[in-house]
Scaffold this motif. Sequence first.
Motif, PDB file in Angstrom:
ATOM      1  N   VAL A 181       0.827  -1.204   0.000  1.00 37.28           N
ATOM      2  CA  VAL A 181       0.000   0.000   0.000  1.00 37.28           C
ATOM      3  C   VAL A 181       0.865   1.260   0.000  1.00 37.28           C
ATOM      4  O   VAL A 181       0.566   2.244  -0.689  1.00 37.28           O
ATOM      5  N   ALA A 182       1.961   1.251   0.786  1.00 36.75           N
ATOM      6  CA  ALA A 182       2.818   2.439   0.886  1.00 36.75           C
ATOM      7  C   ALA A 182       3.351   2.872  -0.469  1.00 36.75           C
ATOM      8  O   ALA A 182       3.569   4.058  -0.715  1.00 36.75           O
ATOM      9  N   GLY A 183       3.569   1.902  -1.365  1.00 34.12           N
ATOM     10  CA  GLY A 183       4.075   2.226  -2.689  1.00 34.12           C
ATOM     11  C   GLY A 183       3.070   2.907  -3.595  1.00 34.12           C
ATOM     12  O   GLY A 183       3.433   3.399  -4.667  1.00 34.12           O
ATOM     13  N   GLU A 184       1.802   2.943  -3.194  1.00 34.77           N
ATOM     14  CA  GLU A 184       0.762   3.554  -4.028  1.00 34.77           C
ATOM     15  C   GLU A 184       0.102   4.754  -3.361  1.00 34.77           C
ATOM     16  O   GLU A 184      -0.923   5.235  -3.836  1.00 34.77           O
ATOM     17  N   LEU A 185       0.664   5.246  -2.282  1.00 36.39           N
ATOM     18  CA  LEU A 185       0.028   6.338  -1.550  1.00 36.39           C
ATOM     19  C   LEU A 185       0.126   7.683  -2.262  1.00 36.39           C
ATOM     20  O   LEU A 185      -0.773   8.518  -2.164  1.00 36.39           O
ATOM     21  N   ILE A 186       1.237   7.906  -2.974  1.00 35.97           N
ATOM     22  CA  ILE A 186       1.493   9.223  -3.550  1.00 35.97           C
ATOM     23  C   ILE A 186       0.931   9.330  -4.962  1.00 35.97           C
ATOM     24  O   ILE A 186       1.100   8.431  -5.785  1.00 35.97           O
ATOM     25  N   ARG A 239      -1.407  15.730   3.004  1.00 35.07           N
ATOM     26  CA  ARG A 239      -0.100  15.717   3.654  1.00 35.07           C
ATOM     27  C   ARG A 239       0.067  14.531   4.586  1.00 35.07           C
ATOM     28  O   ARG A 239       1.189  14.106   4.865  1.00 35.07           O
ATOM     29  N   THR A 240      -1.034  13.996   5.109  1.00 33.50           N
ATOM     30  CA  THR A 240      -0.989  12.783   5.924  1.00 33.50           C
ATOM     31  C   THR A 240      -2.016  11.799   5.372  1.00 33.50           C
ATOM     32  O   THR A 240      -2.988  12.189   4.718  1.00 33.50           O
ATOM     33  N   ALA A 241      -1.788  10.535   5.648  1.00 32.73           N
ATOM     34  CA  ALA A 241      -2.713   9.494   5.201  1.00 32.73           C
ATOM     35  C   ALA A 241      -2.742   8.392   6.245  1.00 32.73           C
ATOM     36  O   ALA A 241      -1.705   8.035   6.821  1.00 32.73           O
ATOM     37  N   THR A 242      -3.922   7.856   6.483  1.00 35.26           N
ATOM     38  CA  THR A 242      -4.088   6.737   7.401  1.00 35.26           C
ATOM     39  C   THR A 242      -4.839   5.633   6.667  1.00 35.26           C
ATOM     40  O   THR A 242      -5.875   5.891   6.044  1.00 35.26           O
ATOM     41  N   VAL A 243      -4.289   4.427   6.747  1.00 32.04           N
ATOM     42  CA  VAL A 243      -4.881   3.306   6.027  1.00 32.04           C
ATOM     43  C   VAL A 243      -4.984   2.115   6.969  1.00 32.04           C
ATOM     44  O   VAL A 243      -4.081   1.853   7.776  1.00 32.04           O
ATOM     45  N   SER A 251      -2.109   2.112   9.940  1.00 30.12           N
ATOM     46  CA  SER A 251      -0.843   2.847   9.898  1.00 30.12           C
ATOM     47  C   SER A 251      -1.074   4.262   9.398  1.00 30.12           C
ATOM     48  O   SER A 251      -1.930   4.506   8.544  1.00 30.12           O
ATOM     49  N   THR A 252      -0.287   5.176   9.935  1.00 27.03           N
ATOM     50  CA  THR A 252      -0.335   6.568   9.525  1.00 27.03           C
ATOM     51  C   THR A 252       0.990   6.958   8.887  1.00 27.03           C
ATOM     52  O   THR A 252       2.064   6.592   9.379  1.00 27.03           O
ATOM     53  N   TYR A 253       0.911   7.677   7.782  1.00 31.78           N
ATOM     54  CA  TYR A 253       2.082   8.138   7.048  1.00 31.78           C
ATOM     55  C   TYR A 253       1.968   9.641   6.851  1.00 31.78           C
ATOM     56  O   TYR A 253       0.877  10.204   6.824  1.00 31.78           O
ATOM     57  N   GLU A 254       3.117  10.287   6.697  1.00 32.53           N
ATOM     58  CA  GLU A 254       3.112  11.707   6.377  1.00 32.53           C
ATOM     59  C   GLU A 254       4.218  12.015   5.386  1.00 32.53           C
ATOM     60  O   GLU A 254       5.203  11.268   5.284  1.00 32.53           O
ATOM     61  N   ILE A 255       4.035  13.092   4.649  1.00 33.45           N
ATOM     62  CA  ILE A 255       5.027  13.528   3.669  1.00 33.45           C
ATOM     63  C   ILE A 255       5.936  14.559   4.316  1.00 33.45           C
ATOM     64  O   ILE A 255       5.469  15.525   4.922  1.00 33.45           O
ATOM     65  N   ARG A 256       7.238  14.321   4.161  1.00 33.09           N
ATOM     66  CA  ARG A 256       8.212  15.270   4.690  1.00 33.09           C
ATOM     67  C   ARG A 256       9.184  15.648   3.575  1.00 33.09           C
ATOM     68  O   ARG A 256       9.556  14.798   2.770  1.00 33.09           O
ATOM     69  N   PRO A 257       9.632  16.883   3.521  1.00 29.99           N
ATOM     70  CA  PRO A 257      10.602  17.256   2.493  1.00 29.99           C
ATOM     71  C   PRO A 257      11.958  16.614   2.777  1.00 29.99           C
ATOM     72  O   PRO A 257      12.376  16.497   3.929  1.00 29.99           O
ATOM     73  N   LEU A 272      17.782  10.132 -10.103  1.00 27.05           N
ATOM     74  CA  LEU A 272      17.811   8.738  -9.666  1.00 27.05           C
ATOM     75  C   LEU A 272      16.416   8.127  -9.591  1.00 27.05           C
ATOM     76  O   LEU A 272      16.280   6.926  -9.340  1.00 27.05           O
ATOM     77  N   GLY A 273      15.397   8.942  -9.816  1.00 24.18           N
ATOM     78  CA  GLY A 273      14.042   8.433  -9.687  1.00 24.18           C
ATOM     79  C   GLY A 273      13.541   8.461  -8.266  1.00 24.18           C
ATOM     80  O   GLY A 273      12.509   7.866  -7.950  1.00 24.18           O
ATOM     81  N   LEU A 274      14.266   9.144  -7.388  1.00 24.05           N
ATOM     82  CA  LEU A 274      13.854   9.276  -5.989  1.00 24.05           C
ATOM     83  C   LEU A 274      13.190  10.627  -5.806  1.00 24.05           C
ATOM     84  O   LEU A 274      13.782  11.662  -6.104  1.00 24.05           O
ATOM     85  N   ALA A 275      11.956  10.625  -5.347  1.00 23.39           N
ATOM     86  CA  ALA A 275      11.262  11.885  -5.126  1.00 23.39           C
ATOM     87  C   ALA A 275      11.960  12.668  -4.025  1.00 23.39           C
ATOM     88  O   ALA A 275      12.570  12.101  -3.124  1.00 23.39           O
ATOM     89  N   ASN A 276      11.862  13.986  -4.100  1.00 26.38           N
ATOM     90  CA  ASN A 276      12.439  14.831  -3.064  1.00 26.38           C
ATOM     91  C   ASN A 276      11.508  14.992  -1.879  1.00 26.38           C
ATOM     92  O   ASN A 276      11.682  15.863  -1.042  1.00 26.38           O
ATOM     93  N   LEU A 277      10.492  14.147  -1.839  1.00 30.32           N
ATOM     94  CA  LEU A 277       9.608  14.054  -0.690  1.00 30.32           C
ATOM     95  C   LEU A 277       9.747  12.655  -0.115  1.00 30.32           C
ATOM     96  O   LEU A 277       9.893  11.679  -0.849  1.00 30.32           O
ATOM     97  N   ILE A 278       9.700  12.552   1.172  1.00 30.86           N
ATOM     98  CA  ILE A 278       9.852  11.287   1.852  1.00 30.86           C
ATOM     99  C   ILE A 278       8.509  10.870   2.440  1.00 30.86           C
ATOM    100  O   ILE A 278       7.851  11.652   3.125  1.00 30.86           O
ATOM    101  N   VAL A 279       8.096   9.630   2.163  1.00 28.32           N
ATOM    102  CA  VAL A 279       6.923   9.085   2.830  1.00 28.32           C
ATOM    103  C   VAL A 279       7.407   8.464   4.134  1.00 28.32           C
ATOM    104  O   VAL A 279       8.110   7.454   4.137  1.00 28.32           O
TER     105      VAL A 279
END
Length: 648
Positions: A54-59, A97-101, A116-122, A621-628
């Motif tokens: 699921v974490a791979g499809e949140l963004i 900015r936050t997600a709970t699944v 689980s709760t996730y948030e986006i951080r720069p 590199l294909g890495l977003a500049n945002l961190i889940v």
Amino acid sequence: MGRLLLLLIAGAALGGYVLTSSSMDRRAADAGVQTDTQTRSLARDAAEAAHAVVAGELIDPATDRFRTVTSFASAMPQRFEAGGGRARIENYVSDGRTATVTVAARVGQKAHRITSTYEIRPADWPGPFVVESPYLVAFSDDDSEVTASGPSSDLARGVYVGTGRFDEYRLGSVLNPAVRDSALQVGLAPAEAALFVKNGEEMADVYGEFNTPQARDLWAAATRRPDVSRSGGYRVNGVDRYGNFGDPLNPDPKVVYVSGDLDVPYGSTLEGNGVLAVSGDVRVKGRLRWEGLVLIVPPSESQHVEVDLEGQEATIRGSVIVDQEAPPPGGHTDLTVFRDLDHGWSHPAGDGGRPGGKPAAPAAHSGPDDEEYHYQHTHRIDQPHNLGHRRFVFDAVGPRQQRYTRFRETIQALLARPEYNAGTAVVLEFSNAGADGAALFELNLTDQAPKVGTVRTGFLGFVGESSHVTEPFDLGDFESLVVDVKSLRMLERLKNRAVSDSPFCDEEWRTAPFDANCLIENRVAALSHLRDRDGALTIRLALADGSAEPSTKDRALYEASLYWHTKSPGHSQYRQEEEADREWREAIQRGEAEYGSELHLGANAAVHLDLGHVHTAMTRLGLANLIVAHVGSRGEAIEFTDMERAEP
């Protein structure tokens, strides 16, 4: 998704849950022989694995924010297979900015629910140098410059040196840590660099505070598909340019991968923008101008790496990352092969019958038995009397390494059976990919371009049921798979006389090779009894998806496990390795062996932390500049009937 979002593990997880690669990679045994305790554990593991999916499809890649409820529903099926169980998404909420699944999963008649709760951080960055090495010495000229700047915050930026491996290898008995730290202060003082020396736990906190990917993630992305690849080292001759140095409007970042040493001799120039990834020494006597990341990750056993920036010019705007393992001697790589041509797996060893008339595997788990029922086993395969390296070839059409893998023999045996033919749909899987050995791979299929990447990131661009499972392809099209293991220490370490952490090691399974305390007397034999291969990296060939057998484990035809193996104390080989360890430590103590990492900053060296160039490199590199970031989880065992209505 077009980019990889990094999943950081928060230090304070709710309810005792922390998602880890090892827990995600555990797989279930045959459900008919599991105890209630085993099944409950496996249901929880399946729920954790489901959250990884699921974490791979949140963004939403179009907005760099968490998906809306509608977008998430279209991107992620409500029901899916994960970790050997059946999972169902029960709830999803997000404010961008936050997600709970909430996900529930079941294995057999047991189920588990995790929210689980996730948030986006720069993404941020600690400093101009980030070094993780068992030992670092540094020298700088009065005219050298090492500077760091970034967004206003309470975070301190500078030269970060991680000493976790110094402690792990017990080097304090031969090298004085106080002398080490004092020498670093003196060596970097002329450059006026702020120095932060951190132990292993503290460095983990640093990565978390800055929301920074570790070198292993960067290396996996950089070596997966570089723009330029130089094997056998790279000696610059004249002026070489990759990307646009000094052009912020059109940086055109590139990934340059150097397998071996990088030499920029006097009078030569190397300049560019993006990622410069080097697996050996970096020696600059001419001019190096680079914007982005300079990533230096030598092979695991490399005992010494040098970064020499004492030439005509060394201007780096971004960051330099050095990640050196240099472990003590000891241990070796083993390869153990299992197969079950009718994919019944009535015993974890497979359908039995090894080359040379060895005994077949028993039909059930009952009865004490210390027999090794693998199909093929090679002890110390990386030693000179065998392969002498860790580049493994699973060749379906040629003779390469057949003595060890029995792979072509297996393909031929499959094609000789009436239920299979060249058009039978199969998949390839890297199971327990968390123990990846920093391995690269190349998959060759008939009339298709080679598919290359890292085991850690999986089959990007050719993804099937999960990132570590390929799309289906015809059995007759399989030509070869090459797995090039770069790090012994990043494989799973399996020790004789060690306690198994497999979820299948409980009272019902405590027959030989396990004793009453679940100690493993014979690690090779243990793999024949553990369907999860005790966490070892396993290359699996399986039939393509079928509704009757939803897990690749249940459709497997062939498995080959790679792991770091050490013998029991008292064994002659163990004593030999202990003697080698003693000699290694004494040579370091006497100063007779070059060891660790060495940094030289000359008068014309200027390394400046520039977050803009770091972010440009990460994007390339294909890495977003945002961190889940995984903030935390809470979970509970639930009744099977709570999920039963939702099952297809």
